[in-house]
Design a protein around this motif. Structure first.
Motif, PDB file in Angstrom:
ATOM      1  N   GLY A  48      24.103  52.500  10.814  1.00 51.25           N
ATOM      2  CA  GLY A  48      25.663  52.426  10.647  1.00 51.25           C
ATOM      3  C   GLY A  48      26.731  51.969  11.521  1.00 51.25           C
ATOM      4  N   MET A  49      25.910  51.718  12.913  1.00 48.39           N
ATOM      5  CA  MET A  49      26.958  51.336  13.867  1.00 48.39           C
ATOM      6  C   MET A  49      27.214  49.833  13.763  1.00 48.39           C
ATOM      7  SD  MET A  49      25.844  53.941  17.041  1.00 48.39           S
ATOM      8  CE  MET A  49      26.872  52.792  18.276  1.00 48.39           C
ATOM      9  N   ILE A  50      26.293  49.169  13.373  1.00 50.54           N
ATOM     10  CA  ILE A  50      26.190  47.638  13.372  1.00 50.54           C
ATOM     11  C   ILE A  50      27.428  47.164  12.815  1.00 50.54           C
ATOM     12  CG2 ILE A  50      25.235  45.591  12.584  1.00 50.54           C
ATOM     13  CD1 ILE A  50      22.328  47.050  12.961  1.00 50.54           C
ATOM     14  N   PRO A  51      27.905  47.235  11.368  1.00 51.86           N
ATOM     15  CA  PRO A  51      29.242  46.757  11.027  1.00 51.86           C
ATOM     16  C   PRO A  51      30.314  47.405  11.755  1.00 51.86           C
ATOM     17  CG  PRO A  51      28.249  48.117   9.470  1.00 51.86           C
ATOM     18  CD  PRO A  51      27.080  47.954  10.608  1.00 51.86           C
ATOM     19  N   ALA A  52      30.340  48.535  12.338  1.00 49.52           N
ATOM     20  CA  ALA A  52      31.437  48.955  12.917  1.00 49.52           C
ATOM     21  C   ALA A  52      31.788  48.550  14.297  1.00 49.52           C
ATOM     22  CB  ALA A  52      31.166  50.535  13.066  1.00 49.52           C
ATOM     23  N   LEU A  53      30.542  47.989  14.946  1.00 47.33           N
ATOM     24  CA  LEU A  53      30.700  47.254  16.339  1.00 47.33           C
ATOM     25  C   LEU A  53      31.337  46.047  15.940  1.00 47.33           C
ATOM     26  CD1 LEU A  53      30.068  47.695  19.202  1.00 47.33           C
ATOM     27  CD2 LEU A  53      27.766  46.413  18.742  1.00 47.33           C
ATOM     28  N   ILE A  54      30.904  45.337  15.019  1.00 48.70           N
ATOM     29  CA  ILE A  54      31.562  43.980  14.665  1.00 48.70           C
ATOM     30  C   ILE A  54      33.178  44.126  14.428  1.00 48.70           C
ATOM     31  CG2 ILE A  54      31.403  42.012  13.216  1.00 48.70           C
ATOM     32  CD1 ILE A  54      28.715  42.575  12.515  1.00 48.70           C
ATOM     33  N   THR A  55      33.520  44.983  13.698  1.00 49.58           N
ATOM     34  CA  THR A  55      34.681  45.370  13.317  1.00 49.58           C
ATOM     35  C   THR A  55      35.579  45.708  14.759  1.00 49.58           C
ATOM     36  OG1 THR A  55      34.083  45.843  11.165  1.00 49.58           O
ATOM     37  CG2 THR A  55      36.421  46.326  11.786  1.00 49.58           C
ATOM     38  N   GLY A  56      34.818  46.512  15.393  1.00 48.22           N
ATOM     39  CA  GLY A  56      35.580  47.034  16.712  1.00 48.22           C
ATOM     40  C   GLY A  56      35.800  46.056  17.557  1.00 48.22           C
ATOM     41  N   VAL A  57      34.921  44.975  17.776  1.00 45.48           N
ATOM     42  CA  VAL A  57      35.422  43.948  18.797  1.00 45.48           C
ATOM     43  C   VAL A  57      36.513  43.158  18.128  1.00 45.48           C
ATOM     44  CG1 VAL A  57      34.596  41.730  19.607  1.00 45.48           C
ATOM     45  CG2 VAL A  57      32.936  43.464  19.349  1.00 45.48           C
ATOM     46  N   LEU A  58      36.685  42.942  16.858  1.00 50.00           N
ATOM     47  CA  LEU A  58      37.961  42.348  16.259  1.00 50.00           C
ATOM     48  C   LEU A  58      39.304  43.086  16.411  1.00 50.00           C
ATOM     49  CD1 LEU A  58      36.181  40.958  12.955  1.00 50.00           C
ATOM     50  CD2 LEU A  58      36.755  39.658  15.170  1.00 50.00           C
ATOM     51  N   TYR A  59      39.117  44.598  16.174  1.00 51.05           N
ATOM     52  CA  TYR A  59      40.609  45.236  16.388  1.00 51.05           C
ATOM     53  C   TYR A  59      40.706  45.682  17.902  1.00 51.05           C
ATOM     54  CZ  TYR A  59      41.045  46.418  11.468  1.00 51.05           C
ATOM     55  OH  TYR A  59      41.387  46.283  10.074  1.00 51.05           O
ATOM     56  N   LEU A  60      39.953  45.690  18.714  1.00 44.98           N
ATOM     57  CA  LEU A  60      40.042  45.741  20.067  1.00 44.98           C
ATOM     58  C   LEU A  60      40.987  44.565  20.518  1.00 44.98           C
ATOM     59  CD1 LEU A  60      39.590  47.195  22.913  1.00 44.98           C
ATOM     60  CD2 LEU A  60      37.743  45.867  23.103  1.00 44.98           C
ATOM     61  N   ALA A  61      40.885  43.242  20.161  1.00 46.45           N
ATOM     62  CA  ALA A  61      41.427  42.273  20.487  1.00 46.45           C
ATOM     63  C   ALA A  61      42.648  42.338  20.084  1.00 46.45           C
ATOM     64  CB  ALA A  61      40.782  40.884  19.895  1.00 46.45           C
ATOM     65  N   ALA A  62      42.775  42.866  18.580  1.00 46.90           N
ATOM     66  CA  ALA A  62      44.317  42.907  18.170  1.00 46.90           C
ATOM     67  C   ALA A  62      44.987  44.217  18.743  1.00 46.90           C
ATOM     68  CB  ALA A  62      44.106  43.462  16.641  1.00 46.90           C
ATOM     69  N   PHE A  63      44.511  45.228  19.195  1.00 44.79           N
ATOM     70  CA  PHE A  63      45.293  46.220  19.842  1.00 44.79           C
ATOM     71  C   PHE A  63      45.633  45.889  21.243  1.00 44.79           C
ATOM     72  CE2 PHE A  63      43.465  49.425  16.790  1.00 44.79           C
ATOM     73  CZ  PHE A  63      44.718  49.879  16.404  1.00 44.79           C
ATOM     74  N   VAL A  64      44.745  44.960  21.893  1.00 45.94           N
ATOM     75  CA  VAL A  64      45.453  44.335  23.231  1.00 45.94           C
ATOM     76  C   VAL A  64      46.555  43.667  23.003  1.00 45.94           C
ATOM     77  CG1 VAL A  64      44.627  42.928  25.059  1.00 45.94           C
ATOM     78  CG2 VAL A  64      43.021  44.649  24.348  1.00 45.94           C
ATOM     79  N   ALA A  65      46.590  42.733  22.071  1.00 46.92           N
ATOM     80  CA  ALA A  65      47.488  41.809  21.552  1.00 46.92           C
ATOM     81  C   ALA A  65      48.640  42.755  21.419  1.00 46.92           C
ATOM     82  CB  ALA A  65      47.035  41.051  20.534  1.00 46.92           C
ATOM     83  N   LEU A  66      48.605  43.802  20.586  1.00 45.98           N
ATOM     84  CA  LEU A  66      49.865  44.583  20.403  1.00 45.98           C
ATOM     85  C   LEU A  66      50.175  45.309  21.466  1.00 45.98           C
ATOM     86  CD1 LEU A  66      51.545  46.020  18.142  1.00 45.98           C
ATOM     87  CD2 LEU A  66      49.743  47.798  17.863  1.00 45.98           C
ATOM     88  N   ALA A  67      49.454  45.895  22.302  1.00 46.80           N
ATOM     89  CA  ALA A  67      49.971  46.412  23.633  1.00 46.80           C
ATOM     90  C   ALA A  67      50.799  45.478  24.593  1.00 46.80           C
ATOM     91  CB  ALA A  67      48.877  47.178  24.472  1.00 46.80           C
ATOM     92  N   TRP A  68      50.172  44.264  24.550  1.00 45.49           N
ATOM     93  CA  TRP A  68      50.983  43.351  25.475  1.00 45.49           C
ATOM     94  C   TRP A  68      52.424  42.829  24.867  1.00 45.49           C
ATOM     95  CZ3 TRP A  68      49.101  41.409  29.932  1.00 45.49           C
ATOM     96  CH2 TRP A  68      49.755  40.236  30.311  1.00 45.49           C
ATOM     97  N   PHE A 123      24.624  48.174   4.373  1.00 47.38           N
ATOM     98  CA  PHE A 123      24.265  49.137   5.077  1.00 47.38           C
ATOM     99  C   PHE A 123      24.797  50.613   4.723  1.00 47.38           C
ATOM    100  CE2 PHE A 123      24.786  45.259   7.564  1.00 47.38           C
ATOM    101  CZ  PHE A 123      23.729  45.486   8.328  1.00 47.38           C
ATOM    102  N   TYR A 124      25.970  50.656   4.570  1.00 49.20           N
ATOM    103  CA  TYR A 124      26.469  51.881   4.099  1.00 49.20           C
ATOM    104  C   TYR A 124      26.039  52.509   2.845  1.00 49.20           C
ATOM    105  CZ  TYR A 124      29.374  51.274   8.216  1.00 49.20           C
ATOM    106  OH  TYR A 124      29.785  50.796   9.545  1.00 49.20           O
ATOM    107  N   GLU A 125      25.882  51.642   1.914  1.00 51.79           N
ATOM    108  CA  GLU A 125      25.313  52.019   0.533  1.00 51.79           C
ATOM    109  C   GLU A 125      24.044  52.561   0.685  1.00 51.79           C
ATOM    110  OE1 GLU A 125      24.547  52.688  -3.326  1.00 51.79           O
ATOM    111  OE2 GLU A 125      26.477  52.042  -2.474  1.00 51.79           O
ATOM    112  N   SER A 126      22.983  51.895   1.773  1.00 49.25           N
ATOM    113  CA  SER A 126      21.658  52.351   1.956  1.00 49.25           C
ATOM    114  C   SER A 126      21.954  53.830   2.481  1.00 49.25           C
ATOM    115  CB  SER A 126      21.112  51.324   2.801  1.00 49.25           C
ATOM    116  OG  SER A 126      19.741  52.053   3.332  1.00 49.25           O
ATOM    117  N   ILE A 127      22.604  54.012   3.534  1.00 52.44           N
ATOM    118  CA  ILE A 127      22.848  55.306   4.162  1.00 52.44           C
ATOM    119  C   ILE A 127      23.308  56.524   3.278  1.00 52.44           C
ATOM    120  CG2 ILE A 127      24.316  56.673   5.791  1.00 52.44           C
ATOM    121  CD1 ILE A 127      24.280  54.056   7.492  1.00 52.44           C
ATOM    122  N   SER A 128      24.356  56.103   2.266  1.00 51.06           N
ATOM    123  CA  SER A 128      24.604  57.090   1.488  1.00 51.06           C
ATOM    124  C   SER A 128      23.538  57.515   0.247  1.00 51.06           C
ATOM    125  CB  SER A 128      26.007  56.558   0.697  1.00 51.06           C
ATOM    126  OG  SER A 128      26.354  57.461  -0.051  1.00 51.06           O
ATOM    127  N   GLY A 129      22.847  56.352   0.079  1.00 53.60           N
ATOM    128  CA  GLY A 129      21.765  56.619  -0.871  1.00 53.60           C
ATOM    129  C   GLY A 129      20.578  57.557  -0.318  1.00 53.60           C
TER     130      GLY A 129
END
Length: 280
Positions: A48-68, A123-129
């Protein structure tokens, strides 16, 4: 008068709880139980962490830009303060900057979950099932193809992003109200965020039963306090740095349990995570 779904009266079912406070904490315990199941099943957690990690990298860049750029954004949003005294202008723009960052954080948490669920749908469909099979299976399960499931996830994601932005704008405006904007509005943000997260995360288990957006909203509305207890707990944990990445699998597991509780379906005292079914 709203009707409630009956609770199945078998020994393996968690006993029903009454009272708003008990319902809220029962929802929080469903998330806590998801955390426990994931930590006892590391492979499930890593999956379950694999897709969250991918999204996390993208969102970290967005939050750094927002803070800047938050100071420039606050200045752009408050042109009416240009002619005020230095103290009043600075205070107004500090409040505006805090509101911008707060709303960005709220929308970020909500859209993070939405985007992650779309990216990680298989991934999450598999976990939930697997969790549901460990609870005895899904009554009246409806088989859907991968593309149908993905299409529904995208449509739901667009709806939820629209709601997130709408509530974010309203809370941003309310953030300028003296005292209330700095006390009541953050609490409202957590409640709104928790409700939307519960709606987002239960998409897969409801779809597995052939229950789509409108029916999902109705069921969660009938169990509002329980759903808020779950959703607010997830929301608060997701605010912790890296919390959304680490606890996304647990939120998916908890959402499967929340769905079963709302529909009056059994949740055993001991859940053995079922293995992934073979393709044979």
């Amino acid at each position: 008068m709203a009707l409630r779904f009956p609770v199945v009266n078998v020994s393996q079912v968690t006993a029903p709880v009454v009272g708003a406070g008990n319902q809220f904490f029962a929802g929080a315990r469903l998330f806590a139980r998801g955390v426990g199941l994931c930590f006892r099943n590391p492979r499930l957690m890593l999956l379950g962490m694999i897709p969250a990690l991918i999204t996390g990298v993208l969102y970290l860049a967005a939050f750094v830009a927002l803070a800047w750029n938050v100071v420039d954004l606050a200045t752009w949003l408050t042109p009416f303060a240009d002619d005020w005294s230095a103290a009043a202008r600075s205070l107004t723009r500090v409040v505006a900057g805090a509101a911008v960052f707060g709303v960005g954080l709220l929308v970020g948490v909500l859209t993070f979950t939405t985007v992650t669920l779309v990216i990680g749908d298989p991934f999450y469909e598999s976990i939930s099932g697997r969790i549901e099979r460990g609870c005895g299976g899904t009554p009246d399960e409806v088989e859907t193809s991968f593309w149908t499931s993905l299409g529904r996830a995208i449509v739901d994601a667009l709806r939820l992003i629209g709601l997130s932005v709408l509530f974010g704008v309203l809370l941003f405006i309310a953030g300028f109200i003296p005292i209330l904007g700095q006390t009541v509005v953050p609490v409202l943000g957590a409640i709104v965020g928790g409700g939307l997260l519960a709606l987002e995360l239960t998409g897969s288990p409801f779809s597995r039963r052939g229950k789509l957006w409108a029916e999902r909203r109705q069921v969660l509305r009938r169990n509002r306090t329980l759903a808020l207890g779950f959703g607010v707990s997830v929301f608060v944990v997701f605010l912790i740095p890296l919390g959304a990445i680490l606890f996304m699998p647990a939120a998916v597991v908890g959402a499967a349990l929340l769905t079963r509780r709302c529909l009056g379906q059994p949740i055993p005292d001991q859940i053995v995570v079922a293995p992934k079914p073979s393709s044979a």
